[in-house]
Design a protein around this motif. Structure first.
Motif, PDB file in Angstrom:
ATOM      1  N   TYR A 134       0.824  -1.219   0.000  1.00 51.41           N
ATOM      2  CA  TYR A 134       0.000   0.000   0.000  1.00 51.41           C
ATOM      3  C   TYR A 134       0.857   1.268   0.000  1.00 51.41           C
ATOM      4  N   THR A 135       2.019   1.178  -0.686  1.00 52.66           N
ATOM      5  CA  THR A 135       2.932   2.322  -0.684  1.00 52.66           C
ATOM      6  C   THR A 135       2.327   3.526  -1.388  1.00 52.66           C
ATOM      7  N   CYS A 136       1.695   3.257  -2.526  1.00 51.64           N
ATOM      8  CA  CYS A 136       1.127   4.378  -3.282  1.00 51.64           C
ATOM      9  C   CYS A 136       0.027   5.059  -2.473  1.00 51.64           C
ATOM     10  N   LEU A 137      -0.835   4.252  -1.823  1.00 54.31           N
ATOM     11  CA  LEU A 137      -1.933   4.843  -1.033  1.00 54.31           C
ATOM     12  C   LEU A 137      -1.361   5.687   0.118  1.00 54.31           C
ATOM     13  N   GLU A 138      -0.264   5.196   0.705  1.00 53.65           N
ATOM     14  CA  GLU A 138       0.380   5.931   1.800  1.00 53.65           C
ATOM     15  C   GLU A 138       0.834   7.299   1.304  1.00 53.65           C
ATOM     16  N   TRP A 139       1.440   7.317   0.116  1.00 55.98           N
ATOM     17  CA  TRP A 139       1.934   8.588  -0.435  1.00 55.98           C
ATOM     18  C   TRP A 139       0.786   9.449  -0.938  1.00 55.98           C
ATOM     19  N   LEU A 140      -0.279   8.822  -1.429  1.00 53.99           N
ATOM     20  CA  LEU A 140      -1.463   9.618  -1.802  1.00 53.99           C
ATOM     21  C   LEU A 140      -1.967  10.363  -0.562  1.00 53.99           C
ATOM     22  N   GLY A 141      -1.966   9.657   0.596  1.00 53.50           N
ATOM     23  CA  GLY A 141      -2.399  10.291   1.844  1.00 53.50           C
ATOM     24  C   GLY A 141      -1.519  11.472   2.211  1.00 53.50           C
ATOM     25  N   LYS A 142      -0.193  11.275   2.067  1.00 54.02           N
ATOM     26  CA  LYS A 142       0.743  12.378   2.388  1.00 54.02           C
ATOM     27  C   LYS A 142       0.436  13.605   1.528  1.00 54.02           C
ATOM     28  N   LEU A 143      -0.071  13.345   0.333  1.00 53.35           N
ATOM     29  CA  LEU A 143      -0.306  14.461  -0.607  1.00 53.35           C
ATOM     30  C   LEU A 143      -1.720  15.014  -0.492  1.00 53.35           C
ATOM     31  N   GLY A 144      -2.464  14.528   0.541  1.00 50.78           N
ATOM     32  CA  GLY A 144      -3.796  15.089   0.792  1.00 50.78           C
ATOM     33  C   GLY A 144      -4.912  14.400   0.054  1.00 50.78           C
ATOM     34  N   ALA A 145      -4.605  13.256  -0.596  1.00 52.67           N
ATOM     35  CA  ALA A 145      -5.670  12.524  -1.306  1.00 52.67           C
ATOM     36  C   ALA A 145      -6.469  11.694  -0.296  1.00 52.67           C
ATOM     37  N   PRO A 146      -7.747  11.377  -0.623  1.00 49.87           N
ATOM     38  CA  PRO A 146      -8.545  10.536   0.276  1.00 49.87           C
ATOM     39  C   PRO A 146      -7.985   9.116   0.319  1.00 49.87           C
ATOM     40  N   THR A 147      -7.983   8.528   1.518  1.00 51.43           N
ATOM     41  CA  THR A 147      -7.432   7.160   1.638  1.00 51.43           C
ATOM     42  C   THR A 147      -8.456   6.192   2.229  1.00 51.43           C
ATOM     43  N   TRP A 148      -9.746   6.591   2.207  1.00 50.58           N
ATOM     44  CA  TRP A 148     -10.771   5.728   2.858  1.00 50.58           C
ATOM     45  C   TRP A 148     -11.025   4.445   2.069  1.00 50.58           C
ATOM     46  N   PHE A 149     -10.723   4.449   0.763  1.00 50.72           N
ATOM     47  CA  PHE A 149     -10.934   3.231  -0.028  1.00 50.72           C
ATOM     48  C   PHE A 149      -9.574   2.583  -0.206  1.00 50.72           C
ATOM     49  N   ASN A 150      -9.409   1.393   0.420  1.00 47.40           N
ATOM     50  CA  ASN A 150      -8.078   0.787   0.485  1.00 47.40           C
ATOM     51  C   ASN A 150      -7.650   0.190  -0.850  1.00 47.40           C
ATOM     52  N   LEU A 151      -6.826   0.906  -1.579  1.00 47.36           N
ATOM     53  CA  LEU A 151      -6.355   0.445  -2.890  1.00 47.36           C
ATOM     54  C   LEU A 151      -4.884   0.092  -2.800  1.00 47.36           C
ATOM     55  N   GLY A 152      -4.579  -1.188  -3.017  1.00 45.08           N
ATOM     56  CA  GLY A 152      -3.181  -1.622  -2.998  1.00 45.08           C
ATOM     57  C   GLY A 152      -2.482  -1.247  -4.294  1.00 45.08           C
ATOM     58  N   ASP A 153      -1.164  -1.427  -4.308  1.00 42.80           N
ATOM     59  CA  ASP A 153      -0.362  -1.052  -5.486  1.00 42.80           C
ATOM     60  C   ASP A 153      -0.736  -1.887  -6.707  1.00 42.80           C
ATOM     61  N   ARG A 154      -0.926  -3.202  -6.527  1.00 43.89           N
ATOM     62  CA  ARG A 154      -1.315  -4.053  -7.667  1.00 43.89           C
ATOM     63  C   ARG A 154      -2.746  -3.717  -8.104  1.00 43.89           C
ATOM     64  N   ASP A 155      -3.609  -3.444  -7.114  1.00 42.91           N
ATOM     65  CA  ASP A 155      -4.998  -3.066  -7.384  1.00 42.91           C
ATOM     66  C   ASP A 155      -5.018  -1.802  -8.247  1.00 42.91           C
ATOM     67  N   LEU A 156      -4.177  -0.847  -7.884  1.00 43.14           N
ATOM     68  CA  LEU A 156      -4.138   0.435  -8.612  1.00 43.14           C
ATOM     69  C   LEU A 156      -3.752   0.231 -10.071  1.00 43.14           C
ATOM     70  N   ALA A 157      -2.939  -0.793 -10.328  1.00 47.09           N
ATOM     71  CA  ALA A 157      -2.546  -1.061 -11.727  1.00 47.09           C
ATOM     72  C   ALA A 157      -3.780  -1.389 -12.572  1.00 47.09           C
ATOM     73  N   LEU A 158      -4.719  -2.104 -11.970  1.00 43.98           N
ATOM     74  CA  LEU A 158      -5.975  -2.431 -12.689  1.00 43.98           C
ATOM     75  C   LEU A 158      -6.719  -1.142 -13.034  1.00 43.98           C
ATOM     76  N   HIS A 159      -6.784  -0.213 -12.075  1.00 44.00           N
ATOM     77  CA  HIS A 159      -7.578   1.010 -12.291  1.00 44.00           C
ATOM     78  C   HIS A 159      -6.859   1.973 -13.235  1.00 44.00           C
ATOM     79  N   ILE A 160      -5.526   2.006 -13.165  1.00 44.65           N
ATOM     80  CA  ILE A 160      -4.762   2.865 -14.084  1.00 44.65           C
ATOM     81  C   ILE A 160      -4.961   2.360 -15.518  1.00 44.65           C
ATOM     82  N   GLN A 161      -4.826   1.047 -15.713  1.00 42.81           N
ATOM     83  CA  GLN A 161      -4.928   0.482 -17.077  1.00 42.81           C
ATOM     84  C   GLN A 161      -6.374   0.566 -17.569  1.00 42.81           C
TER      85      GLN A 161
END
Ligand code: FO1
Length: 305
Positions: free
Chosen positions: A72-99
């Motif tokens: 969950y590294t990306c979600l952690e950094w999204l949080g640092k940057l002020g993005a919402p983190t209530w929906f737990n998206l893992g790094d591999r999960d995010l690849a699905l949504h990016i693609q």
């Protein structure tokens, strides 16, 4: 063809049983897209991903969603940057949504994306979004109208439910692939999913209920309600909001205009006469999918109707 109307976790676990019993290429899952929403500028399709990743054998088995051993590294950094983190998206999960977002923006349909993903992940069953148009499910609550995922995940389903709205559903159409899967099915199965927000959107597609009513296929549902409760998720408050009895009888009542058989759990055996009084045959078996053997046994009972 075995065509399964599916929502998220319960449906995915049931489908794991089905593909142990019949050849996966004989199976088509028509999947709810009402949970889909945009977050971090990405198109997220929770139920499509739950079904795909479960059948690919990479789902987080304890949660039933997300990818096993994800980070969950990306979600952690999204949080640092002020993005919402209530929906737990893992790094591999995010690849699905990016693609998915990239393919949709380049003109692909959700159906094409879902098919490309399931093939890339080695899934032989067909995974068909119910429609290609956005049909977000909104929950009408005391504190306003919320997208289903905001209601369920961000606000942890604490709001009292007044109603449900399938946005844009009247302008949506079942895809040709969905129509073909229904037309060629010897058996149509409603997986043990939430009747309101998982199966409900699929049935609300213009013309879909009429197809089921007129179908020559045997139509079998597995009750997602056991002993008056849902195994997982907010089925009970949502059924109450719609005036449905929160038992397996309520499930039979919700589908009785097209349903032939309702598979109920052994603890609910006493409900059989009330279900059959609705014109739906009730089959009693163990519906709790503790492990692979129970999933396959349940699938065998359903597929033998
Ligand atoms: N459900 C949760 O309760 N909490 C979450 O943080 C969460 C994240 C998530 C990420 C990807 C995904 O595909 C599903 C996810 N879900 C999460 C499940 C989601 O809420 C499902 O739509 C519902 O469980 C109903 O199927």
């Amino acid at each position: 063809m075995i065509t399964v109307l599916a929502g998220g976790v319960g449906a995915a676990r049931f489908l794991e049983g089905v593909i142990q019993v019949v050849a996966p290429e004989q199976v088509a899952a028509v999947v709810n897209t009402g949970d889909d929403f945009t977050l971090h500028g990405l198109q997220i399709s929770p139920d499509l991903d739950i079904v795909t990743c479960t059948l690919a054998g990479i789902i987080n088995p304890a949660q039933g969603w997300g990818i096993a051993d994800d980070t969950y590294t990306c979600l952690e950094w999204l949080g640092k940057l002020g993005a919402p983190t209530w929906f737990n998206l893992g790094d591999r999960d995010l690849a699905l949504h990016i693609q998915r977002t990239a393919l949709l923006q380049s003109g692909a349909t959700l159906t094409e994306v879902a098919d490309q993903f399931r093939r890339a992940l080695g899934v032989q069953a067909r995974i068909l979004p119910m429609c290609d148009e956005p049909v977000p499910t909104h929950i009408i609550t005391d504190s306003g109208e919320l997208h289903f995922e905001e209601y369920l995940v961000r606000r942890r389903a604490v709001d009292s439910v007044r109603g449900v709205r399938f946005v844009n559903i009247a302008a949506a159409t079942p895809t040709p692939e969905v129509l073909y899967a229904l037309a060629t099915a010897e058996l149509i199965v409603l997986a043990p999913s939430n009747p309101v927000v998982s199966i409900g959107p699929i049935l609300a597609l213009p013309g879909l209920r009429a197809i089921l009513r007129e179908s020559n296929a045997t139509i079998v549902a597995v009750s997602p309600i056991v002993n008056g409760a849902a195994i997982k998720g907010p089925a009970v408050p949502l059924m109450q909001a719609l005036g449905l009895e929160t038992t397996a009888v309520g499930i039979a009542a919700a589908y009785r205009d097209f349903l032939d058989v309702l598979v109920i759990d052994t603890v609910d055996a006493a409900l059989q006469p009330q279900i059959e009084a609705l014109g739906v045959r009730a089959v009693v078996t163990d519906t709790i999918m503790r492990g692979p053997a129970e999933k396959a046994a349940l699938a065998r009972v359903v597929l033998s109707q």
